[in-house]
Design a protein around this motif. Structure first.
Motif, PDB file in Angstrom:
ATOM      1  N   PRO A  10     -37.533-102.449 -31.660  1.00  0.00           N
ATOM      2  CA  PRO A  10     -37.103-102.414 -33.069  1.00  0.00           C
ATOM      3  C   PRO A  10     -38.031-103.296 -33.908  1.00  0.00           C
ATOM      4  CG  PRO A  10     -35.220-102.696 -31.621  1.00  0.00           C
ATOM      5  CD  PRO A  10     -36.430-102.827 -30.761  1.00  0.00           C
ATOM      6  N   CYS A  11     -38.537-102.736 -34.978  1.00  0.00           N
ATOM      7  CA  CYS A  11     -39.547-103.494 -35.719  1.00  0.00           C
ATOM      8  C   CYS A  11     -39.600-103.093 -37.185  1.00  0.00           C
ATOM      9  CB  CYS A  11     -40.935-103.306 -35.085  1.00  0.00           C
ATOM     10  SG  CYS A  11     -41.512-101.595 -35.054  1.00  0.00           S
ATOM     11  N   ILE A  12     -40.100-104.035 -37.968  1.00  0.00           N
ATOM     12  CA  ILE A  12     -40.464-103.795 -39.366  1.00  0.00           C
ATOM     13  C   ILE A  12     -41.920-104.218 -39.474  1.00  0.00           C
ATOM     14  CG2 ILE A  12     -40.002-104.340 -41.785  1.00  0.00           C
ATOM     15  CD1 ILE A  12     -37.132-105.050 -40.954  1.00  0.00           C
ATOM     16  N   VAL A  13     -42.794-103.282 -39.858  1.00  0.00           N
ATOM     17  CA  VAL A  13     -44.232-103.507 -39.766  1.00  0.00           C
ATOM     18  C   VAL A  13     -44.903-103.139 -41.084  1.00  0.00           C
ATOM     19  CG1 VAL A  13     -46.344-102.888 -38.528  1.00  0.00           C
ATOM     20  CG2 VAL A  13     -44.172-102.997 -37.293  1.00  0.00           C
ATOM     21  N   LEU A  14     -45.829-103.970 -41.494  1.00  0.00           N
ATOM     22  CA  LEU A  14     -46.720-103.628 -42.598  1.00  0.00           C
ATOM     23  C   LEU A  14     -47.994-103.075 -41.993  1.00  0.00           C
ATOM     24  CD1 LEU A  14     -47.542-103.486 -45.531  1.00  0.00           C
ATOM     25  CD2 LEU A  14     -48.150-105.903 -45.439  1.00  0.00           C
TER      26      LEU A  14
ATOM     27  N   ILE B  33     -39.361-110.550 -45.724  1.00  0.00           N
ATOM     28  CA  ILE B  33     -38.574-109.543 -45.002  1.00  0.00           C
ATOM     29  C   ILE B  33     -37.456-110.183 -44.200  1.00  0.00           C
ATOM     30  CG2 ILE B  33     -38.684-107.822 -43.162  1.00  0.00           C
ATOM     31  CD1 ILE B  33     -41.564-107.189 -44.159  1.00  0.00           C
ATOM     32  N   ILE B  34     -37.771-111.223 -43.425  1.00  0.00           N
ATOM     33  CA  ILE B  34     -36.720-111.861 -42.628  1.00  0.00           C
ATOM     34  C   ILE B  34     -35.690-112.544 -43.518  1.00  0.00           C
ATOM     35  CG2 ILE B  34     -38.041-113.992 -42.277  1.00  0.00           C
ATOM     36  CD1 ILE B  34     -35.542-112.346 -39.821  1.00  0.00           C
ATOM     37  N   ASN B  35     -36.133-113.113 -44.630  1.00  0.00           N
ATOM     38  CA  ASN B  35     -35.169-113.743 -45.540  1.00  0.00           C
ATOM     39  C   ASN B  35     -34.244-112.726 -46.180  1.00  0.00           C
ATOM     40  OD1 ASN B  35     -35.841-116.408 -45.120  1.00  0.00           O
ATOM     41  ND2 ASN B  35     -37.268-116.524 -46.837  1.00  0.00           N
ATOM     42  N   GLU B  36     -34.727-111.511 -46.384  1.00  0.00           N
ATOM     43  CA  GLU B  36     -33.861-110.471 -46.927  1.00  0.00           C
ATOM     44  C   GLU B  36     -32.794-110.074 -45.912  1.00  0.00           C
ATOM     45  OE1 GLU B  36     -31.923-107.903 -49.307  1.00  0.00           O
ATOM     46  OE2 GLU B  36     -33.363-109.473 -49.846  1.00  0.00           O
ATOM     47  N   LEU B  37     -33.166-109.988 -44.638  1.00  0.00           N
ATOM     48  CA  LEU B  37     -32.163-109.721 -43.604  1.00  0.00           C
ATOM     49  C   LEU B  37     -31.134-110.850 -43.544  1.00  0.00           C
ATOM     50  CD1 LEU B  37     -34.357-108.338 -40.669  1.00  0.00           C
ATOM     51  CD2 LEU B  37     -32.779-107.050 -42.107  1.00  0.00           C
ATOM     52  N   ILE B  38     -31.601-112.086 -43.644  1.00  0.00           N
ATOM     53  CA  ILE B  38     -30.691-113.239 -43.653  1.00  0.00           C
ATOM     54  C   ILE B  38     -29.765-113.171 -44.854  1.00  0.00           C
ATOM     55  CG2 ILE B  38     -30.598-115.750 -43.883  1.00  0.00           C
ATOM     56  CD1 ILE B  38     -33.288-115.791 -42.291  1.00  0.00           C
ATOM     57  N   ARG B  39     -30.302-112.788 -46.006  1.00  0.00           N
ATOM     58  CA  ARG B  39     -29.480-112.679 -47.197  1.00  0.00           C
ATOM     59  C   ARG B  39     -28.404-111.613 -47.030  1.00  0.00           C
ATOM     60  NH1 ARG B  39     -28.437-109.839 -51.407  1.00  0.00           N
ATOM     61  NH2 ARG B  39     -29.772-108.155 -50.678  1.00  0.00           N
TER      62      ARG B  39
ATOM     63  N   GLN C 148     -35.778 -97.031 -36.902  1.00  0.00           N
ATOM     64  CA  GLN C 148     -34.464 -96.509 -37.241  1.00  0.00           C
ATOM     65  C   GLN C 148     -33.344 -97.534 -37.106  1.00  0.00           C
ATOM     66  OE1 GLN C 148     -33.508 -92.961 -35.074  1.00  0.00           O
ATOM     67  NE2 GLN C 148     -31.566 -92.629 -36.114  1.00  0.00           N
ATOM     68  N   ASP C 149     -33.422 -98.348 -36.089  1.00  0.00           N
ATOM     69  CA  ASP C 149     -32.341 -99.290 -35.814  1.00  0.00           C
ATOM     70  C   ASP C 149     -32.693-100.736 -36.157  1.00  0.00           C
ATOM     71  OD1 ASP C 149     -34.294 -99.399 -33.940  1.00  0.00           O
ATOM     72  OD2 ASP C 149     -32.996 -99.209 -32.189  1.00  0.00           O
ATOM     73  N   ALA C 150     -33.841-100.966 -36.776  1.00  0.00           N
ATOM     74  CA  ALA C 150     -34.327-102.335 -36.963  1.00  0.00           C
ATOM     75  C   ALA C 150     -33.392-103.178 -37.826  1.00  0.00           C
ATOM     76  CB  ALA C 150     -35.722-102.308 -37.583  1.00  0.00           C
ATOM     77  N   ILE C 151     -32.917-102.635 -38.934  1.00  0.00           N
ATOM     78  CA  ILE C 151     -32.082-103.431 -39.840  1.00  0.00           C
ATOM     79  C   ILE C 151     -30.756-103.772 -39.189  1.00  0.00           C
ATOM     80  CG2 ILE C 151     -30.863-103.430 -42.052  1.00  0.00           C
ATOM     81  CD1 ILE C 151     -33.153-101.765 -43.191  1.00  0.00           C
ATOM     82  N   ASP C 152     -30.100-102.772 -38.580  1.00  0.00           N
ATOM     83  CA  ASP C 152     -28.812-103.025 -37.929  1.00  0.00           C
ATOM     84  C   ASP C 152     -28.933-104.042 -36.808  1.00  0.00           C
ATOM     85  OD1 ASP C 152     -27.335-101.304 -39.528  1.00  0.00           O
ATOM     86  OD2 ASP C 152     -27.762 -99.563 -38.260  1.00  0.00           O
TER      87      ASP C 152
END
Length: 334
Positions: free
Chosen positions: A304-308, A321-327, A191-195
């Motif tokens: 907090p996680c993003i998992v495949l 995924i991490i590059n999208e957060l950086i973007r 729920q809070d991973a992106i923020d």
């Protein structure tokens, strides 16, 4: 090939200089490839005649001769004029014979028409006579990426109409990196991973990776990997080098990106229990042993996680995924 060996290429023969030039190029090519003397000869019309070449070679003590028959088909010239002179009727076999009263070992290659390579070469040359419909391929890399991402976003929205734009973008990037739309159903975003990921990146936090392949793809100026320094600790603790590298790197809070090693995820869970704060873990290691279970444990851990999920995975997906957060941080301030 023995020292007293040579190759004689025999053609039908032609009086045109262009024919001879073409065949000289062929002879030179074979000689350079095999590093065996190659002699170009002809059956008629053109000198040197193969008969004279054979006589000359025998006089020099060369008595192992490969006859490379540069004819298309097996006509009389092959069967009677050439092979018949040696009493030979088999291809691809060394045969003892006599020529001009001298012993000679001969080996004949077949003419060319039954070769699939020759058939293919002739086919392609004929093929050029017929107009072919040319597909208009997109060559601009930015246009390729944007068109592909647009298509993927639409497919992800169809599956998850309730999902927000940032979640869709992260899933779409993972799909783009993998080339597999089905992994959209396997991406878990807490729920809070992106923020938390965005806020952590805004502080200039370092990113810790399990393997160098992941490090190489991340577009961030603080990326750490300790795999090269982990051997001693790995032996001491009896853990993998990737796990040891994670332990060495988490002496201070960092975003952890794992694209290859399930054992690195397991080590993150151990370190978290020891009281080390870990703001975000991106985990996409593939595998059939430990990978499925350890990723599910990460999801249950509350980190907090993003998992495949499942057996799917790979370094390129973690990087995407991490590059999208950086973007998101750089383009829209989160």
């Amino acid at each position: 090939m023995v020292n007293n060996s040579a190759i004689i290429i025999i053609t039908h023969g032609s009086r045109r200089n262009t024919f001879v030039e073409d065949m000289i190029n062929l002879a030179t090519y074979i000689e350079e490839k095999l590093e065996v003397p190659v002699f170009l000869s002809h059956n008629e019309y053109t000198e040197p005649n193969w008969r004279n070449i054979v006589s000359e070679l025998l006089s020099k003590g060369i008595n192992h001769i490969v006859f490379a028959l540069a004819f298309l088909g097996r006509g009389n010239h092959v069967a009677k004029d050439i092979m018949g002179s040696f009493g030979v009727n088999e291809f691809y076999k060394w045969v003892k014979s006599t020529y001009e009263g001298k012993e000679i070992n001969v080996y004949f290659t077949k003419p060319l028409a039954d070769s699939n390579l020759v058939k293919l070469a002739l086919f392609y040359r004929v093929f050029t006579a017929f107009p072919q419909q040319e597909n208009e391929y997109i060559e601009d890399p930015e246009e390729i990426e944007e068109r592909t991402m647009k298509f993927i976003r639409e497919k992800v929205r169809e599956r998850f109409p309730y999902m927000g734009g940032r979640e869709i973008e992260i899933i779409a990037r993972a799909v783009y990196a993998s080339g597999n739309i089905d992994i959209a159903d396997k991406i878990y975003i807490s729920q809070d991973a992106i923020d938390i990921g965005i806020e952590s990146l805004k502080t200039g936090i370092s990113i810790l990776t399990d393997v160098k392949m992941v490090s190489a793809g991340i577009r961030w100026n603080k990326v750490e990997n300790y795999l090269d320094k982990a051997s001693e600790l790995a032996k001491e603790m009896r853990i993998t080098r990737t796990a040891a590298g994670i332990r060495l790197g988490l002496s201070s809070p960092k975003i952890v990106v794992i694209g290859n090693a399930p054992t690195a995820v397991a080590e993150v869970l151990k370190i978290r229990k020891e009281g080390i704060e870990i703001p975000l873990v991106i985990a996409t290691p593939p595998g059939f042993t430990n990978a499925v279970e350890v990723k599910e444990d990460l999801i249950k851990s509350g980190i907090p996680c993003i998992v495949l999920r499942g057996t799917y995975g790979g370094s390129s997906i973690a990087v995407s995924i991490i590059n999208e957060l950086i973007r998101m941080v750089r383009s829209h301030g989160g």
